[in-house]
Each structure stands twice: as C-alpha cells, then as structure tokens.
Design an enzyme around this catalytic site. Structure first.
Site, short mmCIF file in Angstrom:
data_model
loop_
_atom_site.label_atom_id
_atom_site.label_comp_id
_atom_site.label_asym_id
_atom_site.label_seq_id
_atom_site.Cartn_x
_atom_site.Cartn_y
_atom_site.Cartn_z
N TRP A 356 0.83 -1.22 0.00
CA TRP A 356 0.00 0.00 0.00
C TRP A 356 0.86 1.26 0.00
O TRP A 356 0.35 2.37 -0.06
CB TRP A 356 -0.91 0.03 1.24
CG TRP A 356 -0.20 0.35 2.54
CD1 TRP A 356 1.06 -0.03 2.90
CD2 TRP A 356 -0.70 1.13 3.62
NE1 TRP A 356 1.36 0.43 4.15
CE2 TRP A 356 0.30 1.15 4.62
CE3 TRP A 356 -1.89 1.81 3.85
CZ2 TRP A 356 0.14 1.84 5.83
CZ3 TRP A 356 -2.04 2.49 5.05
CH2 TRP A 356 -1.04 2.49 6.03
N ASP A 357 2.20 1.10 0.07
CA ASP A 357 3.08 2.27 0.19
C ASP A 357 2.88 3.29 -0.93
O ASP A 357 3.29 4.44 -0.81
CB ASP A 357 4.55 1.83 0.23
CG ASP A 357 4.84 0.90 1.40
OD1 ASP A 357 4.04 -0.04 1.63
OD2 ASP A 357 5.85 1.10 2.08
N GLU A 495 0.59 -3.66 11.91
CA GLU A 495 0.79 -5.10 11.66
C GLU A 495 1.03 -5.90 12.94
O GLU A 495 1.09 -7.13 12.88
CB GLU A 495 1.99 -5.29 10.74
CG GLU A 495 1.81 -4.60 9.41
CD GLU A 495 2.87 -4.98 8.40
OE1 GLU A 495 4.04 -5.12 8.81
OE2 GLU A 495 2.51 -5.13 7.23
N LYS A 615 2.42 -0.83 16.04
CA LYS A 615 3.67 -0.69 15.30
C LYS A 615 3.75 0.70 14.67
O LYS A 615 4.81 1.32 14.60
CB LYS A 615 3.71 -1.75 14.19
CG LYS A 615 4.91 -1.68 13.28
CD LYS A 615 4.83 -2.74 12.19
CE LYS A 615 6.10 -2.79 11.37
NZ LYS A 615 6.03 -3.75 10.26
N GLN A 616 2.61 1.16 14.16
CA GLN A 616 2.60 2.39 13.35
C GLN A 616 1.21 3.01 13.40
O GLN A 616 0.28 2.41 13.95
CB GLN A 616 2.97 2.05 11.92
CG GLN A 616 1.95 1.17 11.22
CD GLN A 616 2.53 0.43 10.02
OE1 GLN A 616 2.98 -0.68 10.15
NE2 GLN A 616 2.51 1.09 8.87
C1 BGC Z 1 4.91 -1.62 7.27
C2 BGC Z 1 3.88 -1.61 6.18
C3 BGC Z 1 4.54 -1.34 4.86
C4 BGC Z 1 5.65 -2.34 4.60
C5 BGC Z 1 6.40 -2.07 3.32
C6 BGC Z 1 6.01 -2.61 6.91
O1 BGC Z 1 7.02 -2.54 7.86
O2 BGC Z 1 4.35 -2.00 8.48
O3 BGC Z 1 2.91 -0.63 6.46
O4 BGC Z 1 3.63 -1.41 3.84
O5 BGC Z 1 6.57 -2.26 5.66
O6 BGC Z 1 7.04 -0.84 3.37
#
Ligand code: BGC
Length: 801
Positions: A356-357, A495, A615-616
């Site tokens: 999704w980045d 995540e 995590k984020q």
């Molecule tokens: C993040 C995701 C991201 C992925 C790729 C992961 O560490 O939690 O949100 O899409 O990295 O960059």
C-alpha cells in the site's frame, strides 16, 4: 553533507558499506544498481545488486519443514566488476587484485552528486610493493537512455613506471542473498548463462530467470583511453564475461578505462532479442563524456519538473529523498508494467514487492510526473482481473487487491516470517490487510482530481473504484446486535495486531481505518457512478456485471459501517480498549530500542496482540489521508461527531502507545501532529527525515531505502504543511506553521500549467501561475477565494495560529 546537492563519505568503513551502497544507488526508473565498489563481490561488507523494475522470479524453498513459495525481484548479473593491480615487470608474479579491504587504502572519498546523478570515488592506495596509485572513478546509470550505464576509472601512478592490469567483467554468477533474514530461502533465480564477445572491446552475457523465463542480456564495452597501446584479451567464461587489459603506466601518464554497459530484458518494449539489443546499444553508445553530457540534460529536465527548495539540513535530506524517488519512478517507468516497490530498486528487502506504500508516493507524483502516476495505476488495473478472482475465491464480489503484489497480481505475502531475535518462524497474517484496496482507490481519485484526467477516471479508474467499492459493500455484514455493518477478520495498518488474544484464527473486527476508508471509497464510487455520462455508465455496468440496485446497498453501508469507540477515543478495532496496557517504560529501560516490539515480545514467549501497543499509525492514518473537515464530514455521515477534542484525545492516546516500527509511522505522526500538537510534530518529522540517512530502523536501509517515507516527506511539505487539496476544480490551501520547516518553495504541475509556484516565507504565502497559456487558477486559501491569472503572483498573509 557538505553542500545541498551532494552526499559525501570521507574514509572507507566496511561496517557502513552496505548502508552506503543503498544510499548511493544509481538508477533511472528502469533499472538501478547499488553503490557497491566495483572491486568487490558479495560478502559481509559488500552487496552489489542490480534490479530491473518489475523483473520477478518465483522459487520454492523449505523452511521450518514446510515448502514455501516466494516471488522475488531478481538480482541481475553484476555489471560493475572492475578489478586492477599493478604489475612490476620482470619475472615477479602478479600480486592480488586490489580490494578496499586489503589494507592498501591511504585515502578514500565517495561523493554522490544528486544534481548530475553520478557517483564519484577518489582513492589513493599503496600496494605491498610500495607502488602508489591514485584512482578516480565516475559512475552513472543513464537517465536519458534507460538501458545504459557507464563507469570511467582514471589511474595515476605516483613515482613508478610499470604496467597496470585491469579486469572488466559482467558477472552472472549472482544470487539473491542481500537480506540476512531470507538466508534459508532459495535465491538462485538465474539459469542458462551464455557469454561471448563481439569485436575487440565488447563482451556479453545472457541468461534467463528460472521460472518467469525473462531473458536478460548485458553487453559491456571496455576501452582504455589516454594510454599507450593496450594488450587486450577477451575471456568469456561460463557465467562471467571477462575483458582483460594490460596498460603501460607511469608518472605523468594517467590511464583511463571506460566501461559502458547495456542492459536489456525480454520485458522491454520495442525489443526482440535482448542479446542483440544490448550489443547494438552498447556499440552505438558514445564515449563517457558524451554519455555524461546527455545524462546531465535528462537530470536537469527532471529537476525542473520537481523543483523543491527548503533551506538547511531538512532541504538537503528532502533532495536526497527526491533523488531516490526519481531513480525508482521516472518517466521511463511510465513505459513499463511495474508498480511501486516499497524498498525502491535499492535492495532485496520485501522482495521488491508492491504494498500500500504507493499511498505515500502517488500524491507527490501526481503534481509533477502525472504520466508516471497513471502508469503505476495502470499496473494495478492490469491486475484487476486477478483481484476480482481473489475476491471470488474468498466468497466475495468486487476486487480484493493483494497485500503484496509482484508480477501477476496474485497475493505474494509470505506465509511464514522469521523473528531474527528468537530464530523462530511464525505464521504471517499480514495478507489480511485488505485496506490496500482503499489505497488503490484513493490514488485513483487523487490522481484524477489533480490532473483532470477524465479519460482515466471514466475508464480504468472507474473499473477499479467500482470493483473495490463492491468488495467493501460485500465484505460488510449487517449485525443486528449493533445495528451496524461490520467488516470482520481483517488486519489494519498496524501489523502488530493480527488476532485476538487466545483466538483460534487470525483477524480483527471493525478496524476503524479499514471501515472509514471503505465508507469513503463507497462515497466516491457513488459520486462517480451517478456522475458518469449515461452511455458510459451503462457500458461499464454491463462490463462488470454491476446492477444499479447494488448502489442503494452501497449508500446504506457507507452510512452504517461500525466505527468503534472506547473512553472517548476512536478504537483501533473492536475490543482494542480491553487489551492490557504495556509497561512502556520498563521495556524501554530493558531494551533501549523497542521499535520492533513484536520481535521482543515473541522472543519472550508473549505477543503484542495482548497489548494496546501499535507498530505504526493506524487510526491516525485517517488524519493523514483526510483534511480535518473531510474527516469530520465522513464520520458525521457514519453517525459520529468528531470535534477537535475527540480527535486530540485520540491522537494523544495512540501517540503514547506506538513503537514506530515502520518508517511510515514517524511520517504520519509528524503530519498529523503538525495540525493538532505543532510543538510535538518536529520530533516525528525529523525521524521521518533521518529514517534512511541515519538508518533508524536498525540496519534495514542497507536492504533498500524506504520509498514510502522518502516520498511521504516530500509530500509532507507539498500537501501536509500547506494543506493543499485538489478538489472541485480548485487548489485549496490551509497552511500550518511548523517552526523548524517554516520556509519552502516548490512548483507543481496542475491542470495543464507546468510550474505553478508556491512559496512560504515569514507567514506569507505566494502563489504564482506561469505566463505560458492556460486558464486562471482558482485558489481557496484559508477560506479566501482568489483567482490567479497566468503570469501573475498573488500573496496571502496568513493569520497567526
Ligand atoms: C509496514 C507496512 C509497509 C511495509 C512495506 C512494513 O514494515 O508495516 O505498512 O507497507 O513495511 O514498506
């Protein structure tokens, strides 16, 4: 960084080398090569890697007694090798080839020139016989010709006369072994090597990928210039094509060697046989000076389209981020079938997959290189059929885009992941992040709003948007107990939470981010469906088998999806508020860096699933995607009042409970805090800025830059600080002051105007529209509606906040 346009390293440091290789990668949006030393091969300190956009291969490996299949971006043959050594004459046998690790280096300096797109290495060394040699090396991956790269190396003998031996090679004996965590996985993607020579100074190597059958060809021309007669031998081997030069050298007689390389694959447009294409291209290439000149012109043009001026250190880092974004996604990418690789073309982390980045990348590109955005959306559109199939397999209608996407759009997320801290493999449930579909839809909408590309909106864009909306509507299940629709069994952007504590299966219910973005997608799909010209609407509905009656259901779902709350805070998911509180201070004291809290807890036999610890940004992502007004309106439609206080309480709640284990986290928190708690924003903005350059995620940048965070920081200036929105045929601006980033200037491409300038200084915002043609632009700044005519500049003095 000594000046605004360079990244320099003084001295050689093997421990830092892999990070420098990633940060000094050169690329042109078609392929990229890490900044590895051409005298080295893969080893603990070095990892030469070359990757072509969209070039993947699938292999099976056995891990934890299970067969797993992975698709990876393929490490292509290494075109860099250029070994050299001094020969003493007489009978003395030649010494070993020089290596930066052999202790002979006296001086070393490496400079990445962002303006010109070159990597320069300057070194002085003394070999075991005491012969001193100065070496100056320039490297480019051509921004004008997407198939060319070149290396020019100049040698000067200091106080001795003799012979220099230079071995220039293409090395096909490479594997994917750049990420330590993947070491148990099969990395042998190449097979069927052939090598040969065409003429006195050119060697070639071709091979193919083992499963995807992509043919890869490289040709290298190596020539000695400004030297006496050189003895040349071509030594084609099985997996290496080698070219050996023996050159007379002496003080005052510098010797230069120019290596020009062409890369073609069978995925290239307008290419028949990659081998003859590579040979022809290298044969027709000019000398290094000529290539350098045309390469500079291509970069100059690209910088004009992406002008961004921010004073100080922040500005320098932003330029580095922009450089790497452009090297991954350039106008050449628009000619290819490729998506946004989360780690650039700079390393093998995440296997080159598309996540999704792109949500953090396209909004920036839309306003500079819209043709690249359109091509990246077309990558998704070509895989719409696969996403519809995935939804059907899951018993739903519409399109379910994969969390990780590669060559054909099937789900590429690994099924197991390794915790390097415990050495254990655990199930990976991140594929339940169906919210990736909302990211695709958001990008379709934003791209069309920014460019006015109704052709795309009414065609491929509409197909994607309607099918994603349909998936959400069909995923929402009515729950009479709540009198709400619920989307159950998903994972949100955070995540770390993938299941309820003690649950038999993975997945969470009512993830607020998923549900609010699903509601937004449904609204936009309804706007689009009702706004389409009738014949187009009928054609589209027929094609995708959409019954007009479904729209009524969409409308209902868009108003009644569940958004859970607890204690006046938007809950990340149903039941989040009942989870235990983590002892944050205790963990910080014990471990220091707790970004990867998931690994720490798993190694302790515990799980983050038990705690209110993210995590984020997850709920806070809503403040990243939507302006305060739009978010309040969306929530109001869902039956909730989101006032400033509720939002601030929500922000504070998650701010205290997030470990920032993703580079995207600092970015989103900085963005959101700039509007809610400006005094605290800079800490997060600066974390997002330094994420790669200082390798804040503990060694991950060496495996590839974080493209989402790089582009996101650019967009933080472009949209985050200015509040820029492109909607209703106007530019909307609502700037917020960030004292540490209070001055900036950039230009955008908006609706046919190339170079609409926006500059902020001392609380004054200036908007200028270029004279060349076009219509006046309507701009709404902090509630004032103004019109800026072509050739005019308007200044708005912003009220103090
Ligand atoms: C993040 C995701 C991201 C992925 C790729 C992961 O560490 O939690 O949100 O899409 O990295 O960059």
């Amino acid at each position: 960084m000594p000046d605004d346009w360079t990244l320099s390293y003084e001295g050689y440091d093997p421990a830092d080398e892999r990070l420098r290789e990633a940060l000094c990668t050169l690329g042109n949006g078609s392929f990229a090569t890490r900044g590895a030393a051409p005298e080295t091969t893969a080893g603990p300190a070095h990892y030469p890697g070359t990757y072509a956009a969209g070039c993947y291969n699938r292999l099976t490996s056995t891990v934890a007694e299970r067969q797993v299949e992975n698709e990876d971006i393929v490490n292509l043959p290494n075109w860099l090798p250029l070994h050299f050594r001094c020969l003493g004459g007489g009978e003395a046998p030649p010494g070993p080839w020089f290596s930066p690790d052999d202790g002979s280096l006296l001086e070393y300096r490496q400079t990445l020139d962002l303006r010109r797109g070159t990597l320069t290495r300057r070194m002085r060394l003394r070999d075991a016989q005491g012969r001193e040699l100065a070496v100056e090396q320039y490297r480019l991956v051509h921004m004008g010709d997407p198939h060319l790269a070149a290396l020019r190396t100049e040698f000067t003998a200091r106080g001795w006369t003799g012979t220099l031996e230079v071995e220039s090679a293409i090395d096909g004996d490479v594997t994917n072994s750049g990420v330590d965590r993947y070491r148990d996985l099969n990395g042998h993607h190449l097979t069927d090597w052939h090598t040969g020579a065409t003429g006195p100074d050119t060697v070639w190597l071709n091979c193919r990928t083992s499963a995807s059958g992509i043919r890869i060809a490289m040709a290298a021309r190596t020539r000695a210039v400004s030297a006496g007669p050189a003895a040349v031998r071509l030594l084609p081997g099985e997996r290496r094509a080698v070219h050996l030069l023996t050159l007379p050298i002496g003080p005052g007689r510098p010797v230069a060697v120019e290596k020009t390389v062409a890369l073609h694959t069978s995925r290239d447009p307008a290419t028949g046989d990659p081998r003859s294409a590579a040979n022809d291209r290298v044969e027709r290439a000019t000398d290094f000076a000529g290539l350098l000149a045309s390469h500079h012109v291509a970069w100059e043009q690209l910088w004009r389209r992406t002008e961004l001026d921010v004073p100080g250190e922040a500005g320098r880092i932003l330029r580095l981020h922009l450089f790497h974004v452009l090297q991954t996604l350039s106008p050449h990418t628009a000619e290819l079938d490729a998506g946004v690789p989360a780690r650039g073309l700079h390393g093998e982390a995440y296997r080159g997959h598309v996540f999704w980045d792109e949500l953090f990348v396209l909004p920036y590109l839309n306003l500079h290189l819209p043709e690249v955005s359109r091509a990246l959306l077309s990558y998704r559109h070509r895989r719409l059929g696969q996403a519809v199939h995935a939804a059907a397999e899951a018993g739903r209608s519409g399109a379910m885009y994969p969390w990780q996407s590669g060559s054909d759009g099937r789900e590429e997320t690994q099924t197991l992941h390794l915790n390097p801290r415990s050495g254990r493999w655990s199930p990976d449930n991140s594929r339940l992040q169906h919210h990736v579909g909302s990211a695709v839809a958001y990008n379709v909408w934003q791209y069309c709003q920014a460019t006015g590309d109704t052709g795309f909106l009414h065609g491929a864009g509409a197909e994607m948007l309607l099918q994603i909306a349909r998936f959400w509507a069909d995923s929402a299940v009515w729950d009479p107990a709540y009198e709400r629709y619920r989307i159950r069994g998903v994972v949100g952007p955070d995540e770390y939470h993938d299941a309820y504590p003690g649950a038999a299966g993975p997945g969470l219910d009512d993830n607020a981010y998923t549900n609010v973005t699903a509601a937004w997608v449904l609204c936009r799909a309804l706007d689009l469906a009702t706004g389409l010209p009738a014949p187009r609407r009928q054609e589209l509905f027929e094609r995708i088998g959409l019954e007009p009656a479904e729209l009524g259901h969409w409308e209902d779902v868009s108003r009644r999806l569940r958004v859970p709350l607890h204690r006046g805070v938007i809950s990340q998911f149903d039941g989040y508020g009942d989870l235990a509180e983590l002892d944050w201070d205790g963990y910080r004291t014990r471990y220091g860096d707790i970004r990867r809290l998931d690994r720490i807890l798993e190694a302790e036999g515990d799980s983050v699933n038990r705690y209110q610890a993210s995590k984020q940004a997850d709920v806070l992502m809503l403040g990243y995607l939507f302006s305060p007004a739009e978010l309040s309106a969306l929530l109001a439609r869902l039956g909730h009042t989101l006032d400033g206080d509720t939002w601030r309480t929500t922000v504070d709640h998650y701010l205290a409970r997030t470990s920032h284990g993703s580079t995207l986290s600092g970015l989103v928190h900085g963005w959101v805090l700039a509007r809610t708690r400006p005094a605290e924003a800079w800490k997060y903005v600066s974390e997002a800025l330094t994420g790669d350059i200082a390798d804040l995620q503990g060694g991950t940048t060496a495996e590839g830059i974080h493209l989402g965070a790089c582009a996101g920081t650019l967009d933080l200036v472009q949209r985050g600080l200015t509040g820029l929105e492109t909607r209703d045929d106007a530019l909307w601006l609502d700037p917020v002051p960030l004292p540490e980033l209070s001055e900036y200037r950039f230009s955008i491409r908006y609706r046919g105007h190339q170079g609409v300038g926006l500059s902020m200084r001392a609380g004054h915002l200036r908007i200028s529209v270029p004279a060349s043609g076009g219509t006046p632009i309507r701009v709404v700044v902090a509630g004032h509606d103004i019109t800026v005519a072509p050739g005019r500049t308007r200044q708005v003095d912003l009220p103090r906040r």
